[in-house]
Structure formats: C-alpha cells, structure tokens
Scaffold this motif. Structure first.
Motif, mmCIF file in Angstrom:
data_model
loop_
_atom_site.group_PDB
_atom_site.id
_atom_site.type_symbol
_atom_site.label_atom_id
_atom_site.label_comp_id
_atom_site.label_asym_id
_atom_site.label_seq_id
_atom_site.Cartn_x
_atom_site.Cartn_y
_atom_site.Cartn_z
ATOM 1 N N ALA A 252 65.206 31.692 52.464
ATOM 2 C CA ALA A 252 66.236 32.550 53.049
ATOM 3 C C ALA A 252 67.043 31.819 54.113
ATOM 4 C CB ALA A 252 65.589 33.799 53.653
ATOM 5 N N ARG A 253 66.450 30.757 54.701
ATOM 6 C CA ARG A 253 67.153 29.949 55.711
ATOM 7 C C ARG A 253 67.200 28.503 55.232
ATOM 8 N NH1 ARG A 253 63.509 32.381 59.371
ATOM 9 N NH2 ARG A 253 62.645 30.313 59.745
ATOM 10 N N PRO A 254 68.082 28.194 54.292
ATOM 11 C CA PRO A 254 68.124 26.836 53.732
ATOM 12 C C PRO A 254 68.438 25.807 54.811
ATOM 13 C CG PRO A 254 70.077 28.072 53.101
ATOM 14 C CD PRO A 254 69.147 29.054 53.747
ATOM 15 N N PRO A 255 67.890 24.586 54.685
ATOM 16 C CA PRO A 255 68.157 23.545 55.685
ATOM 17 C C PRO A 255 69.603 23.109 55.670
ATOM 18 C CG PRO A 255 67.013 22.629 53.789
ATOM 19 C CD PRO A 255 67.031 24.114 53.597
ATOM 20 N N SER A 256 70.066 22.578 56.810
ATOM 21 C CA SER A 256 71.451 22.130 56.911
ATOM 22 C C SER A 256 71.719 20.925 56.023
ATOM 23 C CB SER A 256 71.778 21.780 58.370
ATOM 24 O OG SER A 256 70.853 20.804 58.856
ATOM 25 N N SER A 257 70.693 20.139 55.752
ATOM 26 C CA SER A 257 70.831 18.994 54.846
ATOM 27 C C SER A 257 69.615 18.943 53.933
ATOM 28 C CB SER A 257 70.941 17.684 55.634
ATOM 29 O OG SER A 257 69.774 17.485 56.428
ATOM 30 N N GLU A 258 69.771 18.310 52.790
ATOM 31 C CA GLU A 258 68.698 18.252 51.805
ATOM 32 C C GLU A 258 67.521 17.450 52.343
ATOM 33 O OE1 GLU A 258 68.426 17.685 47.032
ATOM 34 O OE2 GLU A 258 69.404 16.055 48.135
ATOM 35 N N PRO A 259 66.298 18.000 52.311
ATOM 36 C CA PRO A 259 65.130 17.240 52.773
ATOM 37 C C PRO A 259 64.963 15.940 51.992
ATOM 38 C CG PRO A 259 64.584 19.565 52.454
ATOM 39 C CD PRO A 259 65.953 19.367 51.899
ATOM 40 N N VAL A 260 64.400 14.945 52.645
ATOM 41 C CA VAL A 260 64.266 13.623 52.035
ATOM 42 C C VAL A 260 63.453 13.696 50.754
ATOM 43 C CG1 VAL A 260 63.336 11.304 52.361
ATOM 44 C CG2 VAL A 260 64.528 12.440 54.239
ATOM 45 N N TRP A 261 62.329 14.461 50.774
ATOM 46 C CA TRP A 261 61.471 14.508 49.599
ATOM 47 C C TRP A 261 62.171 15.172 48.408
ATOM 48 C CZ3 TRP A 261 60.644 17.270 54.088
ATOM 49 C CH2 TRP A 261 60.759 18.655 53.998
ATOM 50 N N GLU A 262 63.032 16.158 48.681
ATOM 51 C CA GLU A 262 63.772 16.793 47.593
ATOM 52 C C GLU A 262 64.811 15.834 47.015
ATOM 53 O OE1 GLU A 262 65.384 20.575 48.535
ATOM 54 O OE2 GLU A 262 63.450 21.491 49.016
ATOM 55 N N ALA A 263 65.454 15.052 47.883
ATOM 56 C CA ALA A 263 66.443 14.080 47.405
ATOM 57 C C ALA A 263 65.771 13.031 46.525
ATOM 58 C CB ALA A 263 67.138 13.415 48.595
ATOM 59 N N ARG A 264 64.593 12.557 46.937
ATOM 60 C CA ARG A 264 63.884 11.554 46.142
ATOM 61 C C ARG A 264 63.438 12.130 44.807
ATOM 62 N NH1 ARG A 264 60.053 8.901 50.908
ATOM 63 N NH2 ARG A 264 61.710 7.700 51.943
ATOM 64 N N LEU A 265 62.967 13.362 44.836
ATOM 65 C CA LEU A 265 62.525 14.018 43.607
ATOM 66 C C LEU A 265 63.692 14.145 42.632
ATOM 67 C CD1 LEU A 265 60.311 17.163 43.418
ATOM 68 C CD2 LEU A 265 62.514 17.165 42.287
ATOM 69 N N ARG A 266 64.851 14.537 43.156
ATOM 70 C CA ARG A 266 66.028 14.705 42.308
ATOM 71 C C ARG A 266 66.481 13.358 41.737
ATOM 72 N NH1 ARG A 266 68.480 19.287 42.845
ATOM 73 N NH2 ARG A 266 67.842 19.470 45.025
ATOM 74 N N GLN A 267 66.432 12.334 42.563
ATOM 75 C CA GLN A 267 66.825 11.002 42.104
ATOM 76 C C GLN A 267 65.890 10.507 41.009
ATOM 77 O OE1 GLN A 267 66.787 8.732 45.712
ATOM 78 N NE2 GLN A 267 68.633 9.691 46.539
ATOM 79 N N ARG A 268 64.586 10.740 41.175
ATOM 80 C CA ARG A 268 63.637 10.277 40.165
ATOM 81 C C ARG A 268 63.841 11.001 38.852
ATOM 82 N NH1 ARG A 268 57.309 11.078 41.200
ATOM 83 N NH2 ARG A 268 57.939 13.232 40.843
ATOM 84 N N GLN A 269 64.023 12.327 38.910
ATOM 85 C CA GLN A 269 64.252 13.085 37.680
ATOM 86 C C GLN A 269 65.542 12.645 36.988
ATOM 87 O OE1 GLN A 269 63.082 15.729 35.596
ATOM 88 N NE2 GLN A 269 61.132 14.986 36.404
ATOM 89 N N SER A 270 66.591 12.409 37.763
ATOM 90 C CA SER A 270 67.854 11.972 37.179
ATOM 91 C C SER A 270 67.705 10.603 36.519
ATOM 92 C CB SER A 270 68.941 11.916 38.259
ATOM 93 O OG SER A 270 69.190 13.206 38.794
ATOM 94 N N ALA A 271 66.961 9.701 37.164
ATOM 95 C CA ALA A 271 66.766 8.361 36.605
ATOM 96 C C ALA A 271 65.982 8.433 35.298
ATOM 97 C CB ALA A 271 66.044 7.479 37.620
ATOM 98 N N ILE A 272 64.949 9.276 35.267
ATOM 99 C CA ILE A 272 64.162 9.428 34.043
ATOM 100 C C ILE A 272 65.040 9.928 32.903
ATOM 101 C CG2 ILE A 272 62.357 10.827 32.951
ATOM 102 C CD1 ILE A 272 60.839 10.696 35.624
ATOM 103 N N ARG A 273 65.866 10.918 33.166
ATOM 104 C CA ARG A 273 66.705 11.503 32.118
ATOM 105 C C ARG A 273 67.764 10.511 31.635
ATOM 106 N NH1 ARG A 273 66.960 17.964 33.568
ATOM 107 N NH2 ARG A 273 64.872 18.063 34.436
ATOM 108 N N ARG A 274 68.333 9.729 32.577
ATOM 109 C CA ARG A 274 69.330 8.730 32.164
ATOM 110 C C ARG A 274 68.695 7.699 31.229
ATOM 111 N NH1 ARG A 274 70.900 8.925 37.621
ATOM 112 N NH2 ARG A 274 69.729 6.999 38.013
ATOM 113 N N ARG A 275 67.506 7.251 31.565
ATOM 114 C CA ARG A 275 66.856 6.228 30.747
ATOM 115 C C ARG A 275 66.427 6.777 29.390
ATOM 116 N NH1 ARG A 275 63.448 4.010 35.932
ATOM 117 N NH2 ARG A 275 65.103 2.683 36.799
ATOM 118 N N LEU A 276 66.023 8.042 29.368
ATOM 119 C CA LEU A 276 65.676 8.638 28.082
ATOM 120 C C LEU A 276 66.926 8.820 27.208
ATOM 121 C CD1 LEU A 276 62.960 11.274 29.042
ATOM 122 C CD2 LEU A 276 62.631 9.043 27.977
#
Length: 336
Positions: A252-276
């Motif tokens: 309900a109170r989203p952070p002002s900026s994306e947390p580091v762990w969420e950014a890394r998770l998103r980057q890893r998922q995107s990299a996996i999908r690009r390579r596939l």
C-alpha cells in the motif's frame, strides 16, 4: 542427428538454486560427460517447454521426542488405519506396531551422545499434481527412500490418497546407523527433487524438478504455516496473518525507488528470457526437424511466461483492483 548444445541462458535458467556440490547426502542425478550432459539438457528442455508436472519434496517438520513422533506416526497412518512401509518392504500396521517403532527410535537416542534438542526424525512429503497415478507415486517414493536412506537412516512412509494431490509422508530417523545425523541443506533438497522426478520418469510418469526461475516464477512459494493461516483468515476462522498484513502494508506504500533486490531479480529474469529467445531462434534455424520443432515449442513457452512481478507488485495490483471495485460501487450508488 542434431547438434544441440547447452547455451549459457539455458544453464542459468536450469541450474539449481544453490550449488549442488555443497550437497552432503546425495549425488547429482544427471549423467557425467559433455555428451551425456547435452542429452540430459535437451531432454530437460523438452520437458520444460511441455510444462511437465513439477514434483514437490518438502521437509514439513521434525519430531522432538518419542511422544511427538508417536503423534506424527498416528497422523500419517490415520490412527493405524494405513500401513507404514519401511526398507525392504517391511510393513507395520495398527497403533501397537507404530507405538513400538516410536519407542525404538526414541531409545536409540537415549544411548547416543547428542544435544538435548536434537530431533528424533525428519518429516518429508513427496507430492505430485492431481491426476497422477497413485500407485506410481507410491512406487517412486519407495525407490526414492531406498536410494537415499536405506543404508544409513531407518525410515517409514505412507501413501495418502484422500487429497486431490497424491502424496507420500516419509519419516526418516535423524540418527543414522553410523551415528551421523541427518541435516539436509538446500542443495540436498534440490537433488532430492531431481531424484524423485527421475524415479517417476523411470515409471512412466512425466515429471520435472526445474527451479522457479526456469518457469518464470519470481516470488517464493508460500510457507506452509503462512498458507494455513491465510486460508483460515479467508474462511473467516482467524485473524489476518502478520506476515501477510505486513506485505499488504508495504504494497500500500510502495517505495520511492525500486529496491536493489527487486532490480537484480528483474534483470536476471530478463537475461534468462533473452538467452532462451536466442536459443529458440538458433534451434529454428537448424537443419534437423527435431531441433526446429523444439525451437518452435520453446518460442511458444517463452510467449506464455508470466510477467515479471514481485510479490509486492502482485499485492499492489490486487489492492488497486479492490479499491477500483469499491470506487465503482460507490459511483453506482451515487447515480441512483
């Protein structure tokens, strides 16, 4: 003849969530050698894009004394109505035999030096999705237990068929025959999943044990105690679990900026999908019919992957939907 190799993206998608060399209790299921690894990787990719049913292997608890073990065995045998099976087909039936087993395991602990809070046994559940043949699940569980524990740790297990998902409750004595205590790590649990999946496949049951990231799943599975509390709340039988309440408050109170762990998770998922995607295109350009079909299947699989959303984002969307519905109802009332 195909020229399938293991691409870097595929390795990242299907590598275990922890380093398997840290496993202390088991060995890897996949065959050794580059050619064997490539064949195993291809077969696993085929099962992944077919969305083969995923096995579940979960440690559900530990018993702390003889009484606790007795109550647990009463539960998994439905108070003696179900048989317990042990190594070499040994069968126990009735509450008297179950009580004798619990006393024997408890007595073993009394003569062995150990911590006062050391567990008597580990409780493990082996499960498959609804519709899986119950007899084959039972047989695969028998092979799984014999492969991992027969020479080191006494165990018993019982098949439950009164649920949509056929599952086996496996109880393993924590104190091994050689005095070693059973203390599995995360790497062991992943290898246990792979071992159970392989046992099912040996019995003609399509099964896989891929990491969540390979299936595009971002958030972790809900822990059993939290799930039970949430289900009680949804039935109106209990309060909102603190864990879920905290997650809802955070959403309900989203952070002002994306947390580091969420950014890394998103980057890893995107990299996996690009390579596939790259691998799908490479396979579709192959001269081998089998490779081209696999490439097309992989492309369809990638297109159906879920969006990359964290638990916080999923809860935030759910809250927005609830608020939007409330606003629409309020507007409808005002128009009347």
């Amino acid at each position: 003849m195909n020229d399938f190799r293991i691409p870097s993206g595929f390795e990242e998608a299907l590598r275990p969530p922890v380093r398997t060399r840290r496993a202390r209790l088991t060995q890897a299921v996949l065959g050794a050698g580059a050619a064997g690894e490539a064949r195993a990787a291809r077969a696993r990719l085929q099962r992944m894009v077919r969305r083969a049913p995923e096995v579940m292997v979960k440690i559900t608890g530990r018993t702390r004394d003889g009484g606790h073990l007795q109550r647990h065995l009463d539960y998994i045998t439905r108070n003696g109505k179900l048989f317990l099976e042990g190594p070499d087909g040994e069968s126990l039936s009735g509450r008297a035999e179950v009580r004798t087993l619990a006393e024997d395991w408890r007595d073993e602990l009394l003569v062995a030096p150990q911590r006062r809070d050391a567990p008597v046994s580990l409780s493990i559940v082996l499960s498959m999705p609804a519709g899986t043949d119950e007899g084959r699940v039972h047989d695969a569980a028998r092979a799984f237990a014999a492969n991992l524990f027969a020479d080191r740790h006494p165990y018993v297990f019982a098949l439950h068929t009164d649920d949509r998902h056929p599952h086996v409750h496996l109880t393993v004595r924590a104190l091994g025959r050689d005095g070693e205590r059973l203390n599995p790590r995360k790497a062991d649990l992943q290898l246990w999943r792979e071992t159970f999946a392989a046992a099912l496949r040996d019995r003609g049951v399509e099964a896989e044990a891929t990491p969540r990231r390979a299936r595009g799943v971002v958030r972790k599975a809900e822990r059993t105690p939290v799930r039970k509390l949430r289900e009680r709340f949804e039935r109106g039988d209990g309060p909102l679990p603190k864990t879920l309440a905290g997650a809802l408050e955070s959403a309900a109170r989203p952070p002002s900026s994306e947390p580091v762990w969420e950014a890394r998770l998103r980057q890893r998922q995107s990299a996996i999908r690009r390579r596939l995607v790259v691998e799908a295109l490479r396979l579709q350009a192959s001269k081998a019919d089998g490779d081209r079909r696999l490439g097309q299947d992989l492309e369809r699989f990638i297109r159906t992957l879920p969006p990359i959303l964290t638990q916080r984002e999923i809860l935030a969307r759910a809250l927005a939907g609830v608020r939007g519905g409330a606003d629409r109802r309020r507007d409808q009332i005002r128009e009347r």
